[in-house]
Design an enzyme around this catalytic site. Structure first.
Site, PDB file in Angstrom:
ATOM      1  CB  CYS A  14     -69.481   7.569   7.360  1.00  0.00           C
ATOM      2  SG  CYS A  14     -69.347   7.959   9.120  1.00  0.00           S
ATOM      3  CE  LYS A  17     -70.872  12.659   6.751  1.00  0.00           C
ATOM      4  NZ  LYS A  17     -69.544  13.070   7.262  1.00  0.00           N
ATOM      5  CG  ASP A  48     -63.249  27.347   7.006  1.00  0.00           C
ATOM      6  OD1 ASP A  48     -63.449  27.730   5.840  1.00  0.00           O
ATOM      7  OD2 ASP A  48     -62.766  28.075   7.897  1.00  0.00           O
ATOM      8  CG  ASP A  50     -63.149  23.120  11.445  1.00  0.00           C
ATOM      9  OD1 ASP A  50     -62.076  22.519  11.541  1.00  0.00           O
ATOM     10  OD2 ASP A  50     -63.249  24.299  11.042  1.00  0.00           O
ATOM     11  CG  ASP A  51     -63.734  16.855  11.978  1.00  0.00           C
ATOM     12  OD1 ASP A  51     -64.214  16.112  11.116  1.00  0.00           O
ATOM     13  OD2 ASP A  51     -62.567  17.292  11.923  1.00  0.00           O
ATOM     14  CG  ASP A  68     -71.238  11.049  12.962  1.00  0.00           C
ATOM     15  OD1 ASP A  68     -71.994  10.315  12.310  1.00  0.00           O
ATOM     16  OD2 ASP A  68     -70.231  11.587  12.482  1.00  0.00           O
ATOM     17  CG  HIS A 140     -84.914  11.655  21.475  1.00  0.00           C
ATOM     18  ND1 HIS A 140     -86.020  11.890  22.263  1.00  0.00           N
ATOM     19  CD2 HIS A 140     -85.344  11.739  20.190  1.00  0.00           C
ATOM     20  CE1 HIS A 140     -87.072  12.122  21.491  1.00  0.00           C
ATOM     21  NE2 HIS A 140     -86.680  12.029  20.228  1.00  0.00           N
ATOM     22  CG  ASP A 224     -63.183  12.738  11.853  1.00  0.00           C
ATOM     23  OD1 ASP A 224     -63.604  13.614  11.082  1.00  0.00           O
ATOM     24  OD2 ASP A 224     -63.919  12.144  12.661  1.00  0.00           O
TER      25      ASP A 224
END
Length: 332
Positions: A14, A17, A48, A50-51, A68, A140, A224
């Site tokens: 991560c 990102k 906002d 959100d996840d 992700d 994929h 998270d």
């Protein structure tokens, strides 16, 4: 021949990102109502940060959708697959849901890395999904100069018991379910090939138990802690909820070796970008720069940050009324 997967990517996990400030600019105009009659009510979208997205199907069911994927965070392909899958499933848990089905997303440099490593990566994802009670079916793949792996996940939740960013209120404690410092240790692993067993254990641990405990306790506000670091995700939560988050730096847990690795210079670029982004919105004068960097450290498959208490999760601060100066995060 032994392959070090982390050497085939410019970043890891991560920490690779897109920086949060840049990302918000990109998606800032994408929240308008669709010019069509949609099936179901969109409960959570882009507003906002959100996840995951959530759509109400009826009075008892909402569907949660997320995806992700990222470049290798460790050299071992099986561990990478497990970490990437746990990280993708976490977005569903962070919304208070249960993952139902996932599909693989695989980018592979087919002329550079043998497909046996890809198979091990996929096996790691399959094993984690099996442990989560989530079907993993198909997916994929594309030929790509850098290896990347992750999941697109669909889950379900009760529409009135979602965990989201914008429902925090003053007076609630803040709890963190996993220690920080994963980004620093992953940067050290990429540079030195040292293996950190505790970090791998943390990154492959699902957030399912904490999520269920939060919903059972009546908690409604959570996220998270992943690529934007504790400070970045906390800023987004406090901003959306109209409050200020006060963090007790001494109460925040860290993975063993994180502070030492930071002092030796192992800091992901994503962690520095996180701190630069959140600094104008935070009061950090009571902590040193190393502590601030650890609090902004880009996590991979990190824990849940909850506005409430659950067993086993340390309380690291509280939500208070929004400060007059507009600061969303105060570290003391």
């Amino acid at each position: 021949m032994a392959y070090r997967l982390t050497q085939y990517a410019h970043g890891g996990g991560c920490a690779c990102k897109i920086p949060p400030g840049e990302l918000e600019e990109v998606v800032s105009g994408l929240t308008a109502a669709p010019p069509f009659e949609a099936a179901g009510e969109l409960l959570v979208g882009l507003d906002d940060g959100d996840d995951a997205a959530a759509v109400r199907l009826d009075g008892e069911r909402a569907v949660i959708a997320t995806t992700d994927f990222f470049t290798p965070v460790v050299d071992d392909p099986y561990d990478w697959g497990r970490i990437a899958a746990a990280n993708a499933l976490s977005d569903v848990y962070a919304m208070g849901g249960q993952p139902l089905v996932a599909v693989n997303l695989l980018c592979w440099p087919r002329e550079t890395l043998p497909f046996e490593l890809a198979a091990e990566t996929l096996r790691g994802g399959l094993d984690v999904c099996g442990g989560a009670g989530c079907h993993l079916a198909g997916g994929h793949s594309v030929d790509d100069p850098e290896p990347k792996y992750g999941l697109a996940v669909t889950g379900t939740a009760h529409p009135d018991r979602l965990l989201r960013n914008d429902t925090g209120r003053a007076g609630l404690p803040l709890s963190l379910t996993k220690p920080l410092g994963l980004g620093v240790l992953n940067a050290r692993h990429k540079a030195t090939a040292e293996r950190f067993e505790e970090a791998i254990e943390v990154m492959t641990t699902l957030n399912d138990t904490a999520s269920r405990a939060a919903v059972a306790a009546g908690i409604t506000c959570a996220t998270d802690v992943t690529g934007f670091g504790l400070l970045g995700h906390l800023h987004k939560l406090a901003r959306a909820s109209g409050v200020t988050a006060v963090v007790d730096a001494a109460a925040v847990p860290y993975v063993a070796g994180a502070r030492e690795s930071l002092r030796e210079g192992f800091v992901p670029g994503g962690s520095r970008r996180n701190l630069d982004w959140v600094r104008p919105h935070a009061e950090l004068s009571r902590v040193d720069e190393d502590t601030a960097l650890l609090l902004a450290d880009a996590q991979t498959s990190g824990g849940l940050l909850l506005a409430g208490e659950v067993p086993g999760a340390p309380v690291i601060g509280e939500l208070v009324p929004r400060r007059d100066d507009g600061r969303t995060v105060v570290v003391r």
